[in-house]
Design an enzyme around this catalytic site. Structure first.
Site, mmCIF file in Angstrom:
data_model
loop_
_atom_site.group_PDB
_atom_site.id
_atom_site.type_symbol
_atom_site.label_atom_id
_atom_site.label_comp_id
_atom_site.label_asym_id
_atom_site.label_seq_id
_atom_site.Cartn_x
_atom_site.Cartn_y
_atom_site.Cartn_z
ATOM 1 N N GLU A 333 -5.757 -3.659 4.265
ATOM 2 C CA GLU A 333 -5.194 -4.824 4.950
ATOM 3 C C GLU A 333 -3.683 -4.865 4.741
ATOM 4 O O GLU A 333 -3.217 -4.839 3.592
ATOM 5 C CB GLU A 333 -5.778 -6.130 4.402
ATOM 6 C CG GLU A 333 -7.190 -6.436 4.841
ATOM 7 C CD GLU A 333 -7.679 -7.782 4.300
ATOM 8 O OE1 GLU A 333 -8.648 -8.307 4.849
ATOM 9 O OE2 GLU A 333 -7.103 -8.290 3.320
ATOM 10 N N CYS A 334 -2.928 -4.931 5.819
ATOM 11 C CA CYS A 334 -1.503 -5.223 5.789
ATOM 12 C C CYS A 334 -0.732 -4.257 4.878
ATOM 13 O O CYS A 334 -0.436 -3.140 5.277
ATOM 14 C CB CYS A 334 -1.277 -6.680 5.393
ATOM 15 S SG CYS A 334 0.352 -7.320 5.855
ATOM 16 N N GLY A 335 -0.419 -4.648 3.646
ATOM 17 C CA GLY A 335 0.266 -3.743 2.735
ATOM 18 C C GLY A 335 -0.509 -2.465 2.510
ATOM 19 O O GLY A 335 0.074 -1.386 2.338
#
Length: 459
Positions: A333-335
């Site tokens: 997720e994301c990072g």
């Protein structure tokens, strides 16, 4: 007070009015009284909850009405209240600020009515006298169905000033003023581009917070606050069908958990553990290799602040690539998406080579690339969603990812019934899926079935 169960939402007139600081003070004060507190946060925020957790030792839970159906959210709340005496729920933004202009959609006020808990309104007392009653009265009359049980006045430095404000509120509004919170310079929540600095990064000195709690014990009528917050019944709730307790038996999930990656909802981790999955934490920054695992989760965080160290840990990058190549079921997720990409360019223009599992480059920017709630519908079978299934979540990132292959999700952001934007995101390579979208598994537990199944099929 007795040991009866209590719950209240601390709501504000807007963002930045001091909700988090006062919430932390109340949590500390109640714990110092020997009470079993359960912190909650309205909405998807990861950062406020890290402070709740760090200062109480109790995992704070998110109550998000966009991602979770009402029955599921209520069930989550009820579950945590089985072992708690007092629920302290920090609101989001202003009391009636939700998603769009509908005050009954994803707002603090809407959640208070859904849970059947009273609102304690936090108002700013700086440089005001009788006009504070007009502010309180406006919030009172905006929704007559909402119970605003009391008012706390923030940023008041003298008892004589507070007595003036208290008289105005109680005389014109007819609700109790429960005390005031003085300006306390030694209690500061540090911030950066994504909001607050996470509690785990701050090496918290708890003494100022204990002193703050002792101080507000003298300026707030906490006994009356609790008497106004008695919770007679829990709201009706029901969990959706969840994986069996042995669904993930024999599987180990490696969870990235360090200064660079630490955005996880405790409920997501609990759902995995309740399905029999063993969670082992590791550090992409400091460890040389992954633990033995069949599942891997790289959550959100701040990889851009640690890009050089992440890139220099080449043995861990090689270990992640090898896990991908042998079919470990990887979710990012994301990072985590940024880490799995080919390269990351930071704000200084430095380029860092990373895992190259999801071909593409990340570029940090100085402005938010995308922010807020959105929906993602799978265009093909993915690790978490089958073709045609829709996931609800939120994005909040300053980076932009330029992929070298087609995305697998059709995403859109809507507000007040109108589509504001549409784009494609989410990338699946083999048994690895990564996207910018932060999600709560309880909205669709079938996600866990798919992830677990993918992990077993690769084994």
């Amino acid at each position: 007070m007795s040991d009866e169960r209590c719950a209240f939402i601390l709501a504000g007139t807007g963002s930045g009015c001091g909700k988090t600081t006062v919430t932390l003070g109340l949590l500390n004060a109640l714990q110092q009284r020997g009470k079993r507190v359960q912190p909650f946060k309205v909405g998807p925020d990861y950062l406020d909850t890290t402070w709740h957790t760090a200062l109480t030792g109790v995992p704070s839970r998110n109550l998000d009405s966009f991602m979770l159906p009402a029955a599921t959210l209520n069930a989550l709340f009820n579950q945590q209240m089985q072992t708690a005496q007092i629920a302290v729920i920090e609101g989001v933004m202003g009391l009636y600020d939700g998603y769009g202009t509908d005050p009954n959609y994803c707002s603090t006020a809407a959640l208070a009515k859904q849970l059947g808990v009273p609102v304690i309104l936090l108002v700013d007392g700086k440089a005001v006298s009788t006009s504070i009653a007009a502010t309180v009265m406006g919030f009172q009359h905006f929704d007559s169905r909402l119970r605003i049980a009391g008012v706390i006045v923030n940023r008041v430095n003298s008892d004589s000033h507070y007595q003036l404000l208290k008289h105005a509120i109680e005389h014109y509004c007819g609700i109790p003023a429960l005390g005031y919170v003085p300006v306390t310079p030694e209690v500061v929540l540090p911030e950066r581009h994504l909001g607050l600095v996470t509690a785990r990064e701050s090496h918290i000195d708890t003494r100022p917070w204990r002193d703050f709690a002792a101080r507000i014990e003298q300026t707030l009528d906490i006994d009356r606050l609790l008497s106004l917050s008695a919770l007679a019944t829990l709201p009706p709730g029901e969990w959706p069908p969840l994986p069996a307790a042995d669904a993930g038996k024999g599987l180990t999930l490696a969870l990235a958990d360090d200064e660079a990656f630490n955005f996880y909802y405790p409920d997501n981790l609990q759902l995995l553990e309740n399905s029999g999955v063993k969670i082992v934490r590791f550090s992409p920054l400091h460890d040389a290799s992954l633990p033995e695992c069949q599942m891997l989760w790289l959550g959100g965080g701040y990889p851009e602040l640690h890009a050089r160290a992440l890139a220099e840990n080449t043995s861990m990058l090689a270990s992640v690539r090898a896990a991908h190549q042998r079919g470990v079921a990887i979710y990012a997720e994301c990072g985590g998406l940024m880490y799995l990409g080919t390269r990351l360019r930071d704000l200084e223009g430095n380029v860092h080579s990373l895992a190259n599992v999801i071909p593409g480059d990340s570029q940090m920017g100085k402005r938010l690339t995308r922010f807020g709630y959105c929906e993602a519908t799978a265009c093909q079978p993915t690790l978490l969603a089958d073709e045609g299934e829709t996931l609800r979540g939120h994005e909040f990132h300053y980076s932009d990812f330029t992929p070298k292959q087609a995305a697998v999700m059709d995403c859109q952001k809507s507000r007040d019934g109108k589509i504001l934007s549409q784009w494609q995101g989410g990338w699946q390579v083999g048994n690895t899926y990564a996207s910018y979208l932060h999600i709560h598994f309880a909205q669709r537990p079938e996600m866990l079935h798919r992830w677990i199944s993918a992990a077993r099929s690769a084994g």
